[in-house]
Scaffold this motif. Structure first.
Motif, PDB file in Angstrom:
ATOM      1  N   PRO A   7       0.802  -1.127  -0.215  1.00  0.00           N
ATOM      2  CA  PRO A   7      -0.021   0.036  -0.029  1.00  0.00           C
ATOM      3  C   PRO A   7       0.821   1.534   0.050  1.00  0.00           C
ATOM      4  O   PRO A   7       0.222   2.127  -0.410  1.00  0.00           O
ATOM      5  CB  PRO A   7      -0.688  -0.055   1.375  1.00  0.00           C
ATOM      6  CG  PRO A   7      -0.951  -1.534   1.568  1.00  0.00           C
ATOM      7  CD  PRO A   7       0.356  -2.154   1.075  1.00  0.00           C
ATOM      8  N   TRP A  22      -7.377  -2.760  -8.446  1.00  0.00           N
ATOM      9  CA  TRP A  22      -7.468  -2.004  -7.090  1.00  0.00           C
ATOM     10  C   TRP A  22      -8.664  -1.407  -7.115  1.00  0.00           C
ATOM     11  O   TRP A  22      -9.535  -1.398  -6.079  1.00  0.00           O
ATOM     12  CB  TRP A  22      -6.343  -1.142  -7.065  1.00  0.00           C
ATOM     13  CG  TRP A  22      -6.372  -0.022  -6.012  1.00  0.00           C
ATOM     14  CD1 TRP A  22      -6.704  -0.251  -4.525  1.00  0.00           C
ATOM     15  CD2 TRP A  22      -6.422   1.263  -6.134  1.00  0.00           C
ATOM     16  NE1 TRP A  22      -6.717   1.170  -3.893  1.00  0.00           N
ATOM     17  CE2 TRP A  22      -6.606   1.947  -4.766  1.00  0.00           C
ATOM     18  CE3 TRP A  22      -6.122   2.157  -7.406  1.00  0.00           C
ATOM     19  CZ2 TRP A  22      -6.693   3.112  -4.567  1.00  0.00           C
ATOM     20  CZ3 TRP A  22      -6.240   3.598  -7.081  1.00  0.00           C
ATOM     21  CH2 TRP A  22      -6.408   3.957  -5.720  1.00  0.00           C
ATOM     22  N   LEU A  23      -9.185  -0.526  -8.132  1.00  0.00           N
ATOM     23  CA  LEU A  23     -10.441   0.139  -8.226  1.00  0.00           C
ATOM     24  C   LEU A  23     -11.666  -0.562  -8.233  1.00  0.00           C
ATOM     25  O   LEU A  23     -12.432  -0.343  -7.519  1.00  0.00           O
ATOM     26  CB  LEU A  23     -10.538   1.017  -9.534  1.00  0.00           C
ATOM     27  CG  LEU A  23      -9.433   2.147  -9.426  1.00  0.00           C
ATOM     28  CD1 LEU A  23      -9.513   2.895 -10.831  1.00  0.00           C
ATOM     29  CD2 LEU A  23      -9.808   3.280  -8.448  1.00  0.00           C
ATOM     30  N   LEU A  26     -12.357  -1.861  -4.762  1.00  0.00           N
ATOM     31  CA  LEU A  26     -12.642  -0.669  -3.633  1.00  0.00           C
ATOM     32  C   LEU A  26     -14.266  -0.619  -4.020  1.00  0.00           C
ATOM     33  O   LEU A  26     -14.757   0.112  -3.332  1.00  0.00           O
ATOM     34  CB  LEU A  26     -12.069   0.644  -4.424  1.00  0.00           C
ATOM     35  CG  LEU A  26     -10.798   1.070  -3.721  1.00  0.00           C
ATOM     36  CD1 LEU A  26     -10.433   2.554  -4.136  1.00  0.00           C
ATOM     37  CD2 LEU A  26     -10.618   0.934  -2.346  1.00  0.00           C
ATOM     38  N   ARG A  77      -0.505   4.481  -2.703  1.00  0.00           N
ATOM     39  CA  ARG A  77      -1.852   3.746  -3.238  1.00  0.00           C
ATOM     40  C   ARG A  77      -2.800   4.127  -1.594  1.00  0.00           C
ATOM     41  O   ARG A  77      -3.764   4.288  -1.785  1.00  0.00           O
ATOM     42  CB  ARG A  77      -1.838   2.282  -3.555  1.00  0.00           C
ATOM     43  CG  ARG A  77      -3.099   1.645  -3.933  1.00  0.00           C
ATOM     44  CD  ARG A  77      -3.011   0.349  -4.393  1.00  0.00           C
ATOM     45  NE  ARG A  77      -3.018  -0.720  -3.346  1.00  0.00           N
ATOM     46  CZ  ARG A  77      -2.210  -1.079  -2.858  1.00  0.00           C
ATOM     47  NH1 ARG A  77      -1.003  -1.480  -3.685  1.00  0.00           N
ATOM     48  NH2 ARG A  77      -2.085  -2.208  -2.112  1.00  0.00           N
ATOM     49  N   ALA A  78      -2.023   3.624  -0.700  1.00  0.00           N
ATOM     50  CA  ALA A  78      -2.890   4.019   0.549  1.00  0.00           C
ATOM     51  C   ALA A  78      -3.246   5.420   1.049  1.00  0.00           C
ATOM     52  O   ALA A  78      -4.413   5.544   1.427  1.00  0.00           O
ATOM     53  CB  ALA A  78      -1.796   3.662   1.662  1.00  0.00           C
ATOM     54  N   GLU A  81      -6.127   6.065  -1.577  1.00  0.00           N
ATOM     55  CA  GLU A  81      -7.516   5.337  -1.001  1.00  0.00           C
ATOM     56  C   GLU A  81      -7.846   5.757  -0.008  1.00  0.00           C
ATOM     57  O   GLU A  81      -9.167   6.041  -0.052  1.00  0.00           O
ATOM     58  CB  GLU A  81      -7.057   3.861  -0.802  1.00  0.00           C
ATOM     59  CG  GLU A  81      -8.048   2.925  -0.542  1.00  0.00           C
ATOM     60  CD  GLU A  81      -7.549   1.420  -0.393  1.00  0.00           C
ATOM     61  OE1 GLU A  81      -8.309   0.607   0.474  1.00  0.00           O
ATOM     62  OE2 GLU A  81      -6.850   1.054  -1.105  1.00  0.00           O
ATOM     63  N   ILE A  84      -9.747   9.103  -1.168  1.00  0.00           N
ATOM     64  CA  ILE A  84     -10.969   8.650  -1.952  1.00  0.00           C
ATOM     65  C   ILE A  84     -12.174   8.182  -1.094  1.00  0.00           C
ATOM     66  O   ILE A  84     -13.514   8.720  -1.020  1.00  0.00           O
ATOM     67  CB  ILE A  84     -10.855   7.566  -2.854  1.00  0.00           C
ATOM     68  CG1 ILE A  84      -9.948   8.017  -4.168  1.00  0.00           C
ATOM     69  CG2 ILE A  84     -11.980   7.113  -3.655  1.00  0.00           C
ATOM     70  CD1 ILE A  84      -9.349   7.112  -4.963  1.00  0.00           C
ATOM     71  N   LEU A  85     -12.006   7.297  -0.223  1.00  0.00           N
ATOM     72  CA  LEU A  85     -12.946   6.845   0.771  1.00  0.00           C
ATOM     73  C   LEU A  85     -13.360   7.533   1.792  1.00  0.00           C
ATOM     74  O   LEU A  85     -14.552   7.395   2.176  1.00  0.00           O
ATOM     75  CB  LEU A  85     -12.303   5.266   1.258  1.00  0.00           C
ATOM     76  CG  LEU A  85     -12.083   4.022   0.378  1.00  0.00           C
ATOM     77  CD1 LEU A  85     -11.578   2.925   0.960  1.00  0.00           C
ATOM     78  CD2 LEU A  85     -13.546   3.933  -0.434  1.00  0.00           C
TER      79      LEU A  85
END
Length: 88
Positions: A7, A22-23, A26, A77-78, A81, A84-85
Motif C-alpha cells: 500500500p 485495485w479500483l 474498492l 496507493r494507501a 485510497e 477517496i474513501l
C-alpha cells in the motif's frame, strides 16, 4: 493474477491492470471495456474516477455542487485510497 504492491507503493509503480483491479476491489465499476473512467458508489456518496496520463481525478457529486480532487501518481496507493474513501 499479480498481487497488489505494498500500500505504500506510489501509484506510478502499479501497472494499469493492477490499478484497474485495485479500483474494482474498492467497489468501482469501469464504464466500458478499456475505459479510463470509473464509477464508485457508497451509501453516503458517489464519485467518478478518471485515470488520466498524469493523475487520478476524482469527482464527487455533479454540477455546481461537485467536489473535484486530483491525485498525482507519485502518491502512495494507501494515501489515495484513504482520500477517496473519506469522500468529499
Amino acid at each position: 493474477m499479480v498481487d497488489l504492491p505494498s500500500p505504500q507503493t506510489p501509484l506510478y509503480n502499479h501497472p494499469l491492470p493492477v490499478l484497474e483491479r485495485w479500483l474494482a476491489e474498492l467497489g468501482g465499476r469501469q464504464r466500458g471495456h478499456h475505459s479510463c473512467e470509473w464509477d464508485l458508489t457508497t451509501v453516503a456518496w458517489s464519485a467518478e474516477l478518471v485515470l488520466g496520463s498524469e493523475e487520478l481525478t476524482v469527482r464527487w457529486g455533479q454540477g455546481a455542487a461537485a467536489v473535484e480532487r486530483h491525485f498525482p501518481y507519485g502518491l502512495t496507493r494507501a494515501d489515495v485510497e484513504a482520500a477517496i474513501l473519506a469522500g468529499p
